[in-house]
Design an enzyme around this catalytic site. Sequence first.
Site, PDB file in Angstrom:
ATOM      1  N   HIS A  74     -10.443  -6.511   8.688  1.00  0.00           N
ATOM      2  CA  HIS A  74     -11.019  -6.092   7.412  1.00  0.00           C
ATOM      3  C   HIS A  74     -12.337  -5.348   7.599  1.00  0.00           C
ATOM      4  O   HIS A  74     -13.053  -5.130   6.638  1.00  0.00           O
ATOM      5  CB  HIS A  74     -11.305  -7.303   6.515  1.00  0.00           C
ATOM      6  CG  HIS A  74     -10.116  -8.142   6.199  1.00  0.00           C
ATOM      7  ND1 HIS A  74      -9.498  -8.938   7.119  1.00  0.00           N
ATOM      8  CD2 HIS A  74      -9.416  -8.292   5.045  1.00  0.00           C
ATOM      9  CE1 HIS A  74      -8.480  -9.571   6.563  1.00  0.00           C
ATOM     10  NE2 HIS A  74      -8.402  -9.190   5.296  1.00  0.00           N
ATOM     11  N   GLU A 113       0.824  -1.211   0.000  1.00  0.00           N
ATOM     12  CA  GLU A 113       0.000   0.000   0.000  1.00  0.00           C
ATOM     13  C   GLU A 113       0.851   1.252   0.000  1.00  0.00           C
ATOM     14  O   GLU A 113       0.550   2.238  -0.670  1.00  0.00           O
ATOM     15  CB  GLU A 113      -0.943   0.000   1.217  1.00  0.00           C
ATOM     16  CG  GLU A 113      -2.159  -0.889   1.054  1.00  0.00           C
ATOM     17  CD  GLU A 113      -1.869  -2.376   1.258  1.00  0.00           C
ATOM     18  OE1 GLU A 113      -0.727  -2.723   1.646  1.00  0.00           O
ATOM     19  OE2 GLU A 113      -2.773  -3.195   1.029  1.00  0.00           O
TER      20      GLU A 113
END
Lengths: 392, 329
Positions: free
Chosen positions: B133, B64
Amino acid sequence: MAAFLMPSLGADMESAMVVEWSVKEGDTVRAGDIIAVIETDKGLIDIEVFEDGVIEALVAPLEQELPVGAVIAMIKGERDTSATAEVPVVSEPAAPTPTLREPEPAKVQRASVDEAPRRRVSPAARRRAEALGIELATVPSRGPDAAITLADVEGVAGAQTPPVVRDAAPAGGMRNAIAAAVSRAKREIPHYYLCEQLNLERALEWLAAANAERAITERLLPAALLIRACALALKNIPGFNGRFERDRFSAAPSVHLGWAIGLRTGGLIAPAIHDADTKDLNTLMVALRDLVKRTRGGGLRSSELMDATVTITSLGERGAEMVWPIIYPPQVAMIGFGRIVERPWVSAGSVRACQVVAVTLAADHRVSDGHDGSRLLGEIGRLLNEPETLGA
Amino acid sequence: MNETTTTLSYREACKQAIREALDGDPRVFLMGEDVGRYGGCYAVSKGLIDEFGETRVRDTPLSESAFVGAGIGAALAGMRPIVEIMTVNFSLLALDQIVNNAATLAHMSGGQFAVPLVIRMATGAGRQLAAQHSHSLEGWYAHIPGLKILAPATVTDARYMLAAALADPNPVLIFEHVMLYNAEAPLEPTVSQVDISRAQIRKPGADVSLVTYGGSLPKTLAAAEALAAEGIDAEVIDLRVLRPLDVETLAASVTRTHRCVVIDEGWKTGSLAAEICASLVEVAFYELDAPIARVCSAEVPVPYAAHLEKAALPSTDVIVETARSLVRA
């Protein structure tokens, strides 16, 4: 449960603030007990309750200017089992207390007092109540968490017709308050004035003899004689002791005699000597000394400011020879004494130097006439000329 | 619904928005993990690689920090990148790039450089994806000056917010709640663009303002309906933009209703919900007729087990209960 309201301590009082609670919630009080000290234009005054009961809530926030008639506490009467607050009625202006002085930089010695628990009021409800002039103490709490909400305030507002908007008392109101009181007096009361010269020779001789046997601190002052004479005369001659309210005069059963006391800081207050017509000279003298001390030093009680039914103003040794008083509404008369002076006095065809005082009467022509007033002054003169009866 | 109205899913709306952007501006490209061949972990970009090719729909390595940094560089160099991060939890790996670079460069360069970057990411819980998540960390980003934070909660906003975000010269983060992707709604035929500055009243009401955004909007609208059945007229406000907050619209609503419940899937402590409460107390204190209430997620990492997950998240029942408690004794 009854709402205890900010009392009117005179026609010139519009507002005051509670500076100290003398009781706490849950305390049992008896009529006459002092529950709070309030700061008024007249200084710090002890406020008394009028009935027996239990203090349910101390409502007034400390140090906040509240209008006359504002709820300052809720008191549950001994026989009172209701839980709902009554809608408070604005109390009538009661006792006369002409005042004229700058507000003292009154710094209060504050005892540690438990803070009153705050009622839950939503900010919106608080603001709306203020805008509508509704006392929150009169508003039931029906909202969640027992809070007063907008709907509660509006419910009360809907019930009031029309809603009364109370203006906060103007700041620095001492002068304004005095102005309002005397203006009202001159506007509403058709005064008439009478004057009589009184020879105090016998009265002062009697007084000197009486004082000869007394310690200095217990000596009688001429003021005590004047008060006693006036109180008895007022009892004997009707039409001057009482109040003129709602277009009619109500005579008072007792003579609560207001005595104008000048303050060293300027101005004056006229607290009442209760039941002056039933007090003997010694008692009156004690009461007078006590009243003067407390007026100048603090600790006047609210009833003393509210209850006067007539007032005397005596200019004393350094005063002028004669005074034409302004009646303090809703009273109907004020008696004035000038300085006691030595003057030529003609009696039985000869002239002598005598101690003389001018007694004046300002009276309400709606209630009495000059003839009645003349009788009153005559009666005062007669009584002062028979000091032994006053001393009895 | 008339004949010109199209019904589409939130996911499809997101895709149409990306397609329109790729079509309309050669500087726009999509970049992220699995956005190309796999079609996006929530299938938003499915098929776009076939339409636009690998250079404009780019699969990235699992880093990321790297691909967000690359996006910032591309934006500085004049491109209009759309960077997709799988979930907000993973965006933490790019926090340095987002907070220290994207948000600051315009300011630190004295206005010389703009970072016209759009980052899309999924947020929220409800699909049993467990604590790593499922979190709602958009409130964190809403704390950062230099970022604009969007939370499209309707199909129309999902369809048109992206264009507005791309038109913004500064970095814009778009949070797409995972439970919304399958939601379907008619696309309003008269709307072809939306603002990214104002909150919107989704349902007007007089008794209580329900302030929410993103994935909590459907729950809140359902709550308003249930409240209406009880005679409580709730107003539902969709924040849409989490930074800068449209406090004006909120305050105006509370000025009408005098009561407010904030519904935020984030945790209560140190939250966006807290910020909303504080702002309202600052500007509309005297309008409040009840304490401002919050319905937030339980202060635990979002559980995996379905019943626990459900219990941890704001629910329609709790919203109804909370609103009712403000209105009725």
